[in-house]
Design an enzyme around this catalytic site. Structure first.
Site, PDB file in Angstrom:
ATOM      1  N   HIS A  50       0.826  -1.208   0.000  1.00 39.64           N
ATOM      2  CA  HIS A  50       0.000   0.000   0.000  1.00 39.64           C
ATOM      3  C   HIS A  50       0.863   1.261   0.000  1.00 39.64           C
ATOM      4  CE1 HIS A  50      -3.921   1.889   0.546  1.00 39.64           C
ATOM      5  NE2 HIS A  50      -3.369   2.717   1.406  1.00 39.64           N
ATOM      6  N   HIS A  97     -10.433   2.678  -0.940  1.00 34.65           N
ATOM      7  CA  HIS A  97     -10.617   2.306   0.463  1.00 34.65           C
ATOM      8  C   HIS A  97     -11.412   1.003   0.506  1.00 34.65           C
ATOM      9  CE1 HIS A  97     -10.122   4.458   4.533  1.00 34.65           C
ATOM     10  NE2 HIS A  97      -8.980   4.443   3.907  1.00 34.65           N
TER      11      HIS A  97
END
Length: 743
Positions: A50, A97
């Site tokens: 990430h 998200h």
């Protein structure tokens, strides 16, 4: 190392935190010793997929980054920045998200909205518009309904309270997203003054944390987003952040007020990995270090451990480096807005970040070793073509029997949740707040916002048909870029630049990685063709779903967020038919092609087919033609043929003013393919009878085919003299399907 209370970390702890054993060995080499647990925690989040893009950066670097309007290139700042004239810039970005939204849809989606807006205003730009791209599983499953309702409410509540309009987006349903929905949030803002950089400099300058207090929510969220998600992941609730849009609104105003002073050296949002990421990335960008006292960080819980404070992803926080001697300016501004502004450290020479807790050094790490282009690992993953790819190419149109009742097909598509109105979703969003939105009551293919005190506007869109990308990653992603550009062009805009949100499965799966590589190749080729450089975005791997007891990746979903400039607001082009009697033309070539169409997938139940026919040069020529028609004011409506094909495009053009259409199909093309196939590079336009001759004269000088389909009616829908009903009845079906499905 001045740290007697911290025990040395072990390889077992490294693996538990998501690192590979060889990465643990590399950390030991970098430090020249074994890290303690806090240091290992820092590396685990900064070297997670990430934050580090370790499995994707090799290919991301092949994307085009240069363009005539570029002010900030990919990776240089929190968001991309393009020149929109008159000394103004547009900062824009899209991020995912997904994993938090799968576990706690309301907060997962809400904090996605909050995070993407902070990326914009951290640069000194005021957010003016938001979009979102959402993917969910089978709409008939109760869990899907729960996810949809939570995500939409989270986006609506946060965006509405924050005060930035949501002006468009997309929603798609497929069983491949049953476990793992995709929630991609886009924000754009206008920068009128100087840009604030996410760079630390000036040894001795104070480092402040501003905004909300730090809590235990979101700890290790970046690592959580860098692993497969399963239905058992519900135990990971601490990894989901909690948002407060009212705090964010205060933080926005305080930040923009601060940006007008000369006190700021650099500033960065605390998103993934919190204080860790912002301190490391700002230090590495400036070639400096920092001494940070974690015990000075305002916290929401007592007795938080040093690593908890470091890794917390609590929302509505920034790290700011201030010019020494100007501390009072900062403190006064944030006190005025009733927000924390606490000095927690200072910039140092040498590139080392030292973290302290109650006077004790708890971690010491070189900033450069934690970031992209520095010591963070870069991998070249194996990839191979999956067996299904060649199987899909064996599809033959002649194997599909053409239905006798095409009106039944039309109704089934209007009732399809992937095509039906998303009114149930967008009515929960405030599209009017801020007074800039120009397409609330005048629907266009792109969302349009006003650039005040100019004759220009901004057009923006998010697009991706993931079924196409699954069928052929390279062609499918070219189509995603092309459709985004087409939507902007059909609205009267000129495409400017791209941000992307790359949602894929596990990168260690060679077949998943093949999809990723193909998508990047297709995106690069299309972006070069349309001169829309990639300004940055987000990679989200590990999006998996359990189907038939087996873990499978979601459809590869490289969502394209694109902005463009409308050079003349008087030439904004909407999609609605204007008057009875107007002529309807289709520009572009129709073909005998139903591949990967919603019609083939949902009506015939066939998933195995290639992507629709697509030619990048023909698409470019089409868009240039549409630009010319709009510039010459020869058309009064334009809408691209996309999901559901021509019939759906015509119906969507008819519904706003409850007009209808009477058309004739092409005798050389199968009627179902002509009406419901999704051949690309086609745009339906409305032409007033008075301008027919001028329109035809213009088109005769173009190399793009065009066909007169018929004319606009008072409200009746006819195809080849067959009556399909009245538009008001079709509109009722189209408008109510999603609400009925979700009730």
């Amino acid at each position: 190392m001045e740290n007697k209370t911290q025990e040395l970390a072990t390889v077992e702890q490294a693996v538990e935190l998501g690192l590979l054993p060889e990465e643990f060995e590399e950390i030991k080499k970098i430090l020249g010793r074994t890290p303690n647990f806090t240091e290992l925690s820092v590396y685990s989040v900064m070297w997670s997929e990430h934050c580090s893009y370790k499995n994707s950066i090799k290919w991301l670097k092949t994307l085009p980054k240069d363009g005539p309007q570029m002010l900030v290139k990919a990776g240089e700042e929190n968001a991309g920045l393009v020149d929109i004239g008159d000394g103004m810039g547009c900062a824009f970005k899209i991020e995912s998200h997904n994993h938090p939204s799968a576990i706690e849809p309301y907060q997962g989606a809400a904090t996605g909205v909050g995070g993407i807006n902070r990326d914009i205003f951290t640069m000194g730009a005021r957010p003016i518009a938001q979009l979102n791209s959402l993917r969910f599983g089978d709409i008939d499953k109760e869990r899907t309904k729960w996810l949809v309702k939570g995500v939409v409410k989270g986006i609506g509540d946060y965006g509405n309270s924050f005060g930035v309009p949501i002006i468009g987006g997309e929603v798609f349903f497929d069983k491949c997203y049953n476990t793992n929905p995709l929630v991609n949030a886009f924000s754009a803002g206008i920068l009128e003054g100087k840009m604030i950089s996410a760079t630390a400099s000036g040894p001795g300058n104070p480092v402040y944390i501003v905004g909300s207090a730090t809590g235990k929510d979101g700890i290790a969220g970046a690592a959580f987003a860098s692993k497969d998600i399963t239905e058992e992941s519900a135990g990971d609730l601490p990894s989901v952040q909690v948002g407060d849009p009212f705090q964010e609104k205060l933080l926005l105003e305080a930040t923009l007020e601060l940006a007008k002073t000369d006190a700021v050296v650099g500033m960065q949002d605390m998103g993934a990995a919190g204080i860790t990421c912002s301190s490391c990335e700002m230090s590495a960008a400036g070639g400096v270090g920092m001494d940070i006292d974690l015990s000075k960080v305002p916290t929401r819980q007592d007795h938080m451990k040093d690593w908890e404070i470091l890794l917390s992803e609590s929302q509505e926080r920034m790290l700011v480096v201030i010019q020494k001697g100007k501390e009072k300016i900062v403190e006064d501004i944030f006190e005025k807005w009733d927000l924390h502004a606490v000095q927690i450290g200072e910039v140092t020479e040498g590139g080392i970040i030292n973290y302290y807790m109650h006077g004790e050094k708890v971690a010491s790490v070189p900033a450069e070793s934690l970031v992209l282009g520095g010591g963070a690992p870069v991998y070249e993953r194996e990839y191979k073509e999956p067996a299904y790819y060649q199987e899909y190419k064996k599809f033959k149109l002649e194997d599909i029997e053409e239905p006798l009742d095409l009106q039944e097909v039309a109704i089934s598509l209007l009732k399809n949740p992937n095509i039906a109105s998303k009114r149930w979703v967008y009515e929960q969003y405030d599209s009017m707040v801020g007074t800039r939105t120009m397409t609330t009551n005048r629907p266009a293919d792109a969302g349009i916002v006003n650039i005040k005190d100019t004759n220009r506007a901004l057009a923006m869109t998010v697009d991706c048909n993931s079924r196409y990308v699954h069928a052929d990653p390279e062609i499918g992603t070219q189509i995603a870029v092309a459709e985004a550009a087409r939507n902007i062009v059909c609205s009267g805009g000129i495409p400017s630049a791209v941000t992307n949100c790359l949602n894929f499965g596990n990168p260690y799966n060679p077949e998943c990685y093949w999809q990723f590589v193909g998508a990047i190749k297709g995106m690069g080729e299309a972006c070069r063709k349309f001169e829309t450089p990639v300004t940055g975005g987000n990679v989200s791997f590990y999006n998996q779903t359990v189907m038939d007891g087996k873990e499978e990746p979601v459809f590869p979903t490289p969502t394209i967020g694109m902005i463009g400039v409308v050079p003349d607001k008087s030439k904004i082009t909407t999609l609605d038919f204007k008057s009875k009697g107007d002529l309807i033309f289709i520009i572009g070539e129709s073909r005998d092609d139903i591949s990967s169409s919603e019609y083939l997938a949902s009506y015939h139940g066939i998933q195995a087919s290639p992507a629709p026919y697509f030619d990048l040069d023909k698409e470019y020529a089409l868009q240039e033609t549409i630009k010319g028609l709009i510039d010459e004011r020869l058309i009064n409506a334009a809408h691209d043929c996309a999901d559901g094909g021509l019939f759906i495009a015509l119906t969507e053009m008819s519904m706003p003013n409850e007009l209808g259409f009477d058309i004739v199909t092409d005798a050389e093309i199968r009627e179902d393919a002509f009406l419901f196939g999704e051949t690309q590079s086609r745009v339906v336009v409305g032409v007033s009878e008075a301008q027919e001759d001028e329109f035809i004269e213009y088109m005769m000088n173009q190399k793009v085919p065009y066909t007169l389909l018929g004319h606009v009616t008072k409200g009746k829908v006819c195809v080849d003299d067959d009556q399909y009903g009245f538009i008001k009845d079709l509109k009722q079906i189209y408008d109510t399907t999603l609400e009925e499905k979700l009730s």
